[in-house]
Design an enzyme around this catalytic site. Structure first.
Site, PDB file in Angstrom:
ATOM      1  CB  SER A  77      61.362  -4.970 -38.311  1.00 53.69           C
ATOM      2  OG  SER A  77      60.297  -5.650 -38.944  1.00 53.69           O
ATOM      3  CD  GLU A 107      64.350 -10.350 -37.356  1.00 51.53           C
ATOM      4  OE1 GLU A 107      63.288 -10.802 -36.664  1.00 51.53           O
ATOM      5  OE2 GLU A 107      64.035  -9.327 -38.192  1.00 51.53           O
ATOM      6  CG  HIS A 140      60.314  -9.182 -35.397  1.00 51.87           C
ATOM      7  ND1 HIS A 140      61.212  -9.686 -36.210  1.00 51.87           N
ATOM      8  CD2 HIS A 140      59.604  -8.340 -35.780  1.00 51.87           C
ATOM      9  CE1 HIS A 140      60.777  -8.341 -37.295  1.00 51.87           C
ATOM     10  NE2 HIS A 140      60.057  -7.736 -36.871  1.00 51.87           N
TER      11      HIS A 140
END
Length: 307
Positions: free
Chosen positions: A116, A212, A277
């Site tokens: 992330s 992502e 995630h």
């Protein structure tokens, strides 16, 4: 794109440091993650400011200087074999330029784990130090704490990396084919935000690019992909792996956008690869050379992620 230096795998009893370079960390989740690490016979030490809250901005774990100091101290501690991020959120871009990169390089290779917002650190370690890093679940992450697949794949990568040298995700081909390259990437919005910074690589040329994101409306995903395309950053990429798109639009809509923006590159693309995630996220090593088989949904590393 060059293969990067691999750090050493962990062994039972290894000391690992837990830091919070981004957002604030819930104490109870941190404690649960620490318990898992201890169950793996690791010796976790927690940075002095991991549970801090920034006095002005609630989305930050403490001040930029304190987050950088925790990271610097952990990485430069010769007794520490791995630096594990507690969570993502936002904040790495505010602290990454406060790090002493000469000192980090001199401290030698060790494991860096996170995803992330940690994408900014993956890119910085690739360009400034030339080190393989692990894109995987974080110590206080809900998906890690509650999911056996995420825990086991990370544990295997850290201790027995040859056992997960082929990562079979169950994904499927968006664009069929096979490709070889050096694995890189991370969170789409962070890769777009990194363009033009001192730590950004000039392009993904020669790379198998992992993408992502989470909680983004489709037009924003479109914006990030279009920015990378307009900047020429995607030119020369050999293949693409698409991970989770949690809390985005229904996947059919996201899938149509991904095909629209990426399908014209003419390279193999596999979707729903199982990193990011989503629940049960796999650990993906960045900086190693590998082969992508889009139709099989597999990534085969030419050598284990860690020595």
């Amino acid at each position: 794109m060059k293969t990067l230096v691999r750090p050493r795998r962990l062994a039972p009893g290894a000391r690992v440091a837990v830091v919070a370079p981004s957002g604030p960390v819930p104490e109870e989740r941190l404690e649960s993650g620490i318990d898992i690490l201890r169950g793996w016979d690791l010796d976790p030490v927690v940075g002095a400011h991991v549970l801090d809250r920034n006095p002005e901005f609630a989305y930050l774990a403490g001040t930029d200087a304190d987050r950088a100091a925790d990271f610097q101290s952990a990485w430069c501690d010769p007794s520490v074999g791995a630096v594990l991020c507690a969570r993502g959120g936002y904040g790495v871009q505010r602290m990454v330029d406060l790090l002493d990169w000469d000192a980090l390089r001199a401290a030698g290779p060790k494991v860096l784990l996170g995803f992330s917002d940690i994408t900014a650190l993956h890119e910085a370690f690739a360009t400034r130090i030339g080190l393989v890093t692990l894109h995987g679940p974080m110590v206080a992450g809900v998906d890690f704490l509650k999911n056996a697949r995420a825990q086991e794949h990370l544990r295997a990568t850290l201790f027995e990396p040859e056992s997960v040298q082929t990562i079979a995700s169950g994904g499927r081909a968006l664009v069929p084919g096979r490709a070889r390259g050096v694995v890189l990437g991370g969170c789409l919005c962070l890769l777009a935000a990194d363009l033009g910074t001192p730590h950004a690589r000039p392009s993904a040329r020669g790379g198998l690019l992992c993408l992502e994101d989470v909680g983004e409306e489709t037009y924003r995903l479109d914006r990030y992909l279009t920015q990378l395309l307009r900047a020429g950053w995607l030119e020369g990429a050999t293949g693409i792996l698409l991970g989770s798109w949690e809390e985005c639009a229904p996947y059919a809509e996201v899938r149509a956008l991904l095909m629209d923006r990426l399908g014209g590159l003419g390279i193999p693309i596999t979707e729903e690869f199982g990193f990011g995630h989503g629940e049960g996220a796999l650990t993906i090593p960045f900086g190693v050379r590998a082969e992508l088989d889009a139709e099989r949904g597999s990534l085969t590393l030419e050598e284990p992620a860690l020595l």
